[in-house]
Write a protein that holds these residues in place. Structure first.
Motif, mmCIF file in Angstrom:
data_model
loop_
_atom_site.group_PDB
_atom_site.id
_atom_site.type_symbol
_atom_site.label_atom_id
_atom_site.label_comp_id
_atom_site.label_asym_id
_atom_site.label_seq_id
_atom_site.Cartn_x
_atom_site.Cartn_y
_atom_site.Cartn_z
ATOM 1 N N PHE A 179 -1.565 6.511 -3.481
ATOM 2 C CA PHE A 179 -0.689 6.041 -2.410
ATOM 3 C C PHE A 179 0.747 6.179 -2.878
ATOM 4 O O PHE A 179 1.121 5.632 -3.911
ATOM 5 N N ASN A 180 1.510 6.968 -2.139
ATOM 6 C CA ASN A 180 2.908 7.248 -2.493
ATOM 7 C C ASN A 180 3.047 7.720 -3.931
ATOM 8 O O ASN A 180 3.938 7.304 -4.667
ATOM 9 N N GLY A 181 2.130 8.587 -4.326
ATOM 10 C CA GLY A 181 2.198 9.198 -5.645
ATOM 11 C C GLY A 181 1.609 8.378 -6.777
ATOM 12 O O GLY A 181 1.553 8.844 -7.911
ATOM 13 N N LYS A 182 1.142 7.176 -6.492
ATOM 14 C CA LYS A 182 0.574 6.306 -7.528
ATOM 15 C C LYS A 182 -0.942 6.261 -7.397
ATOM 16 O O LYS A 182 -1.471 6.001 -6.324
ATOM 17 N N LYS A 183 -1.616 6.501 -8.527
ATOM 18 C CA LYS A 183 -3.073 6.424 -8.520
ATOM 19 C C LYS A 183 -3.506 4.980 -8.341
ATOM 20 O O LYS A 183 -3.149 4.107 -9.137
ATOM 21 N N VAL A 184 -4.280 4.719 -7.304
ATOM 22 C CA VAL A 184 -4.673 3.355 -6.958
ATOM 23 C C VAL A 184 -6.135 3.086 -7.296
ATOM 24 O O VAL A 184 -6.484 1.986 -7.736
ATOM 25 N N ALA A 185 -7.006 4.067 -7.088
ATOM 26 C CA ALA A 185 -8.433 3.815 -7.322
ATOM 27 C C ALA A 185 -9.186 5.098 -7.594
ATOM 28 O O ALA A 185 -8.838 6.161 -7.085
ATOM 29 N N GLU A 186 -10.221 4.975 -8.407
ATOM 30 C CA GLU A 186 -11.183 6.048 -8.623
ATOM 31 C C GLU A 186 -12.538 5.499 -8.224
ATOM 32 O O GLU A 186 -13.052 4.584 -8.845
ATOM 33 N N GLY A 187 -13.098 6.028 -7.155
ATOM 34 C CA GLY A 187 -14.305 5.476 -6.554
ATOM 35 C C GLY A 187 -13.991 5.030 -5.138
ATOM 36 O O GLY A 187 -12.832 4.788 -4.797
ATOM 37 N N ALA A 188 -15.001 4.954 -4.303
ATOM 38 C CA ALA A 188 -14.806 4.611 -2.894
ATOM 39 C C ALA A 188 -14.129 3.254 -2.743
ATOM 40 O O ALA A 188 -14.492 2.279 -3.411
ATOM 41 N N MET A 189 -13.136 3.192 -1.867
ATOM 42 C CA MET A 189 -12.404 1.956 -1.626
ATOM 43 C C MET A 189 -12.967 1.241 -0.401
ATOM 44 O O MET A 189 -13.432 1.868 0.549
ATOM 45 N N SER A 190 -12.897 -0.078 -0.432
ATOM 46 C CA SER A 190 -13.324 -0.878 0.713
ATOM 47 C C SER A 190 -12.167 -1.027 1.690
ATOM 48 O O SER A 190 -11.011 -0.705 1.369
ATOM 49 N N THR A 191 -12.466 -1.562 2.857
ATOM 50 C CA THR A 191 -11.430 -1.808 3.859
ATOM 51 C C THR A 191 -10.369 -2.762 3.315
ATOM 52 O O THR A 191 -9.164 -2.544 3.515
ATOM 53 N N ILE A 192 -10.803 -3.791 2.621
ATOM 54 C CA ILE A 192 -9.872 -4.772 2.057
ATOM 55 C C ILE A 192 -8.968 -4.117 1.016
ATOM 56 O O ILE A 192 -7.756 -4.354 0.976
ATOM 57 N N GLN A 193 -9.536 -3.293 0.167
ATOM 58 C CA GLN A 193 -8.750 -2.598 -0.858
ATOM 59 C C GLN A 193 -7.750 -1.637 -0.228
ATOM 60 O O GLN A 193 -6.623 -1.513 -0.698
ATOM 61 N N LEU A 194 -8.151 -0.967 0.833
ATOM 62 C CA LEU A 194 -7.250 -0.044 1.516
ATOM 63 C C LEU A 194 -6.086 -0.786 2.163
ATOM 64 O O LEU A 194 -4.935 -0.348 2.088
ATOM 65 N N ASP A 195 -6.388 -1.910 2.802
ATOM 66 C CA ASP A 195 -5.327 -2.728 3.405
ATOM 67 C C ASP A 195 -4.308 -3.149 2.342
ATOM 68 O O ASP A 195 -3.095 -3.091 2.565
ATOM 69 N N ALA A 196 -4.817 -3.561 1.185
ATOM 70 C CA ALA A 196 -3.940 -3.998 0.100
ATOM 71 C C ALA A 196 -3.108 -2.841 -0.437
ATOM 72 O O ALA A 196 -1.920 -3.007 -0.754
ATOM 73 N N ALA A 197 -3.715 -1.658 -0.525
ATOM 74 C CA ALA A 197 -2.998 -0.488 -1.037
ATOM 75 C C ALA A 197 -1.877 -0.074 -0.096
ATOM 76 O O ALA A 197 -0.778 0.281 -0.536
ATOM 77 N N VAL A 198 -2.131 -0.122 1.194
ATOM 78 C CA VAL A 198 -1.094 0.221 2.181
ATOM 79 C C VAL A 198 0.039 -0.781 2.110
ATOM 80 O O VAL A 198 1.216 -0.416 2.097
ATOM 81 N N ALA A 199 -0.313 -2.072 2.041
ATOM 82 C CA ALA A 199 0.717 -3.125 1.975
ATOM 83 C C ALA A 199 1.572 -2.971 0.736
ATOM 84 O O ALA A 199 2.806 -3.097 0.780
ATOM 85 N N ALA A 200 0.947 -2.680 -0.399
ATOM 86 C CA ALA A 200 1.697 -2.517 -1.648
ATOM 87 C C ALA A 200 2.593 -1.289 -1.582
ATOM 88 O O ALA A 200 3.739 -1.316 -2.070
ATOM 89 N N ALA A 201 2.122 -0.218 -0.978
ATOM 90 C CA ALA A 201 2.923 0.999 -0.860
ATOM 91 C C ALA A 201 4.144 0.772 0.022
ATOM 92 O O ALA A 201 5.213 1.316 -0.226
ATOM 93 N N LEU A 202 3.997 -0.054 1.036
ATOM 94 C CA LEU A 202 5.110 -0.344 1.928
ATOM 95 C C LEU A 202 6.172 -1.190 1.222
ATOM 96 O O LEU A 202 7.371 -1.046 1.504
ATOM 97 N N LYS A 203 5.750 -2.042 0.317
ATOM 98 C CA LYS A 203 6.675 -2.942 -0.369
ATOM 99 C C LYS A 203 7.353 -2.286 -1.567
ATOM 100 O O LYS A 203 8.464 -2.696 -1.962
ATOM 101 N N ALA A 204 6.690 -1.311 -2.159
ATOM 102 C CA ALA A 204 7.212 -0.691 -3.388
ATOM 103 C C ALA A 204 8.504 0.062 -3.102
ATOM 104 O O ALA A 204 8.667 0.685 -2.036
ATOM 105 N N PRO A 205 9.464 0.018 -4.026
ATOM 106 C CA PRO A 205 10.707 0.771 -3.851
ATOM 107 C C PRO A 205 10.428 2.261 -3.809
ATOM 108 O O PRO A 205 9.546 2.747 -4.502
ATOM 109 N N ARG A 206 11.179 2.993 -3.015
ATOM 110 C CA ARG A 206 10.968 4.415 -2.869
ATOM 111 C C ARG A 206 12.109 5.200 -3.499
ATOM 112 O O ARG A 206 13.216 4.713 -3.573
#
Length: 206
Positions: A179-206
């Motif tokens: 997500f935004n160039g950062k490796k977040v997970a290796e292996g299938a992600m759950s809906t909850i994990q995806l929601d968290a990854a999107v939220a973190a990507a939105l908050k991270a400085p660009r």
């Protein structure tokens, strides 16, 4: 990286899968990343996946549809699929080659159909039937199927794309998510994990 010996083995297996026939007509080819969604979205998601990976199939069939509806279709996430080959290599290679042959507008239709048929393929062992069905879902005829999987230049192009993208991202397993160039997970992600990854990507400085 795919070795010369493996390249030869994959090519031979693809020819057998196609029941070796002379190419019939021209088949459209596409190159580069295949993506869905708004290119200007603040969140860029990249998935490295293989069409012969059971975990990738599970993610595509059980998790991705809801994620796509919530984030990609609404313009919040730009999604890119990058191709990786896992055993049996010839199955994954043939699937991606067929998706490319179907053209950019049908690429994900073929990928989805191949994943949807994954369980039946695993039960029957009939990879050709599953891939032919996926090809037809993308609008290809059986003659085009044969021509596509027997295209040596297309196989070389696939392997070149994989070598370049996998080495750059240091992929060791599928699926792998960035997500935004950062490796977040290796292996299938759950809906909850995806929601968290999107939220973190939105908050991270660009």
């Amino acid at each position: 990286m795919t070795t010369p010996t493996r390249r030869i083995a994959i090519a031979a297996a693809l020819s057998a899968m196609a029941f070796a026939a002379a190419p019939v007509g021209a088949v459209a080819q596409a190159a580069g990343d295949m993506s869905l969604g708004n290119p200007k979205a603040k969140v860029k998601m990249v998935e490295y996946a293989s069409l012969s990976c059971v975990h990738c199939a599970h993610f595509n069939n059980e998790v991705f549809p809801a994620f796509k509806k919530k984030y990609i279709d609404t313009g919040k996430v730009h999604y890119t699929l990058r191709e990786v080959l896992t055993e049996p290599y010839q199955v994954a290679a043939a699937g991606f080659m067929l998706a490319r042959c179907a053209g950019p507008e049908k690429y994900f239709t073929v990928v989805d159909a191949a994943f949807r048929g994954f369980d039946d393929m695993a039960k029957t062992g009939d990879a050709r039937a599953n891939l032919l069905a996926a090809a037809k879902a993308g609008g290809l005829t059986e003659a085009q199927f044969i021509a596509c999987v027997g295209d040596g230049a297309a196989l070389e192009a696939l392997q070149a794309r994989i070598a370049k993208s996998s080495e750059a991202a240091q992929i060791s397993g599928t699926p792998t998510f960035f997500f935004n160039g950062k490796k977040v997970a290796e292996g299938a992600m759950s809906t909850i994990q995806l929601d968290a990854a999107v939220a973190a990507a939105l908050k991270a400085p660009r």
